[in-house]
Design a protein around this motif. Structure first.
Motif, mmCIF file in Angstrom:
data_model
loop_
_atom_site.group_PDB
_atom_site.id
_atom_site.type_symbol
_atom_site.label_atom_id
_atom_site.label_comp_id
_atom_site.label_asym_id
_atom_site.label_seq_id
_atom_site.Cartn_x
_atom_site.Cartn_y
_atom_site.Cartn_z
ATOM 1 N N SER A 1 34.858 45.534 47.685
ATOM 2 C CA SER A 1 35.411 44.319 47.041
ATOM 3 C C SER A 1 36.107 43.343 48.101
ATOM 4 N N ALA A 2 36.072 42.064 47.833
ATOM 5 C CA ALA A 2 36.575 40.906 48.564
ATOM 6 C C ALA A 2 37.614 40.259 47.823
ATOM 7 N N SER A 3 38.975 40.029 48.693
ATOM 8 C CA SER A 3 39.901 39.256 48.069
ATOM 9 C C SER A 3 39.869 37.963 48.264
ATOM 10 N N ASP B 1 40.077 37.181 51.940
ATOM 11 C CA ASP B 1 38.729 37.477 52.739
ATOM 12 C C ASP B 1 38.041 36.275 52.785
ATOM 13 N N ARG C 1 32.710 39.650 52.123
ATOM 14 C CA ARG C 1 33.957 40.141 52.528
ATOM 15 C C ARG C 1 34.000 39.906 53.962
ATOM 16 N N ASN D 1 35.167 40.644 57.927
ATOM 17 C CA ASN D 1 35.311 42.057 58.399
ATOM 18 C C ASN D 1 35.720 41.737 60.016
#
Lengths: 208, 242
Positions: free
Chosen positions: B121-123, B126, B157, B159
């Motif tokens: 998942s990505a907030s 992010d 996302r 990283n």
């Protein structure tokens, strides 16, 4: 490679066992300590140099003696002087050994008694008066007790020559013995009973 | 055997060099002939005199130690090193190769693992971070006008990878999941990607566990495209993203 190294180590320890014999042979060959040390060292150096030509457990002493006599002979030929053939100093110290064996009462056998009359130094002197050929063959045959075959290999001469040279060497030593007896007789006026005994022994036995 | 022959053989007799029959004849003769008997004794006397009277002396210690030194195996470190040199060299090169291999595997393993197991998942933050970093390339990344109609953007996302900014972007291509791993800057040190084979242009391809990975680097960004698609498909996706 490891096996080869092990073989060499075995031969080395075999050689080193005969250091004393080789040194004494060298003493009688060279007739003085300094040269004997040099010859002994040269002998062991050569033995090491040609270590691969020796097969382990095949009479290392004869092998070393051969190197010693050959080296000595070659050195002699090079300098071409058998230095002071008769003038040499005895290499045995005067340690009182001359009186050893004078107690004759315990010895039954006449020959044995007569042998004990001679000190080590006297015999050494007699031997050293002989030529290189004679003293080397007497050491090999009479002291080291090598067979004629072994001697022929050590000195690189035919067996027939070993026999004739040995016979002549013993005759030469007998002559030296007689010379010595002659001197003693002249010096002592025949007063000593032991000496008279010895004289008669020499006259009877050695002259034959 | 007559006296002449006996006298000739005396030396041999005394030295024990005669054979059995000659010896017997000899003994027989000297037991009867006094002259020969004395000749034998005289010869034997000389032999025994030498044997018994002459004492061998000990060689001087200096000589003994010189010869022992000469015979001592030189315990130098060099022969030992020389002996083991091939083995040491082999071990050295093996260690070097192993180290190298480990290093090589380090990056492509990491990329592979990262990309085939992306975070799910990505907030919002992010996404914000991603946009701030890949600003110049974002259009290209997922709103490419020329992109294939088959490619559908799914998500992203933010990283980090090897101290660099990176982002995972997920696509759907012909019903299959494709993930793109975008790393800021170029990865020029191709030595770390041995298992990657040159593919086309700046691209390299590798495959593991049934998945293909296409790596492509330019000066701003490095893409790693992975998924169930074959290498040509991955290259097609990569081209449409640029």
């Amino acid at each position: 490679m490891m096996r080869e190294n092990k073989r060499r180590e075995l031969i080395k320890s075999e050689f080193l066992k005969h250091l004393k014999d080789v040194y004494n042979l060298c003493l009688y060959l060279t007739r003085n300590r300094e040269d004997a040390e040099d010859l002994t060292q040269e002998t062991f150096a050569r033995a090491l140099e040609y270590i691969d030509s020796y097969t382990p457990n095949t009479n290392a002493k004869a092998y070393l003696f051969r190197i010693a006599t050959t080296t000595f002979y070659n050195n002699q030929s090079k300098s071409n002087t058998e230095q002071n053939h008769l003038e040499f100093r005895s290499f045995t110290e005067n340690d009182g050994s001359e009186i050893i064996g004078r107690d004759l009462t315990l010895i039954e056998d006449e020959e044995e008694r007569f042998i004990r009359e001679y000190s080590s130094r006297e015999v050494e002197r007699l031997l050293l008066n002989l030529s290189f050929e004679h003293r080397s063959i007497l050491i090999l045959a009479d002291i080291e007790e090598f067979s004629y075959e072994e001697i022929s290999k050590i000195l690189n001469i035919p067996i027939g020559t070993v026999m004739s040279r040995l016979s002549r060497a013993r005759s030469a030593l007998k002559k030296e013995l007689l010379k010595r007896e002659e001197t003693i007789r002249r010096e002592s006026n025949g007063e000593n009973i032991v000496r008279l005994d010895r004289e008669s022994f020499v006259n009877n036995k050695l002259r034959n | 055997m007559d006296c002449r022959e006996v006298k000739r053989l005396i030396t041999l007799y005394v030295d024990g060099e005669l054979d059995a029959s000659e010896n017997r004849d000899m003994v027989e003769h000297i037991s009867m002939c006094e002259s020969c008997y004395f000749a034998v004794r005289s010869e034997r006397f000389v032999k025994r005199l030498l044997k018994k009277s002459l004492n061998y002396e000990e060689p001087p210690l200096g000589l003994v130690s010189r010869i022992n030194d000469m015979y001592e195996e030189k315990k130098s470190i060099f022969p030992v090193l020389f002996r083991f040199a091939p083995a040491l060299l082999l071990v050295f090169f093996l260690a070097l190769a192993f180290y190298h291999k480990m290093n090589q595997q380090r990056l492509d393993n990491k990329i592979f693992r990262t990309i085939t197991n992306p975070p799910l998942s990505a907030s919002v933050s992010d996404v914000n971070k991603f946009f701030s970093i890949f600003k110049n390339s974002t259009d290209r990344l997922f709103i490419n006008k020329n992109s294939s109609p088959n490619i559908k953007f799914v998500g992203l996302r933010y990283n980090r990878f090897e101290d660099r900014d990176a982002a995972h972007i997920y696509y759907n291509h012909k019903g299959r999941n494709i993930s793109v791993f975008a790393i800021s800057g170029a990865i020029n040190d191709k030595i770390f990607f041995t298992s990657l084979k040159p593919y086309k242009g700046n691209s390299f391809i590798t495959s593991r566990d049934g998945k293909n990975l296409l790596l492509s680097s330019d000066k701003d960004i490095t893409y790693a495209v992975a998924g169930d698609a074959d290498e040509n498909e991955l290259y097609e996706i990569l081209s449409s993203l640029r």
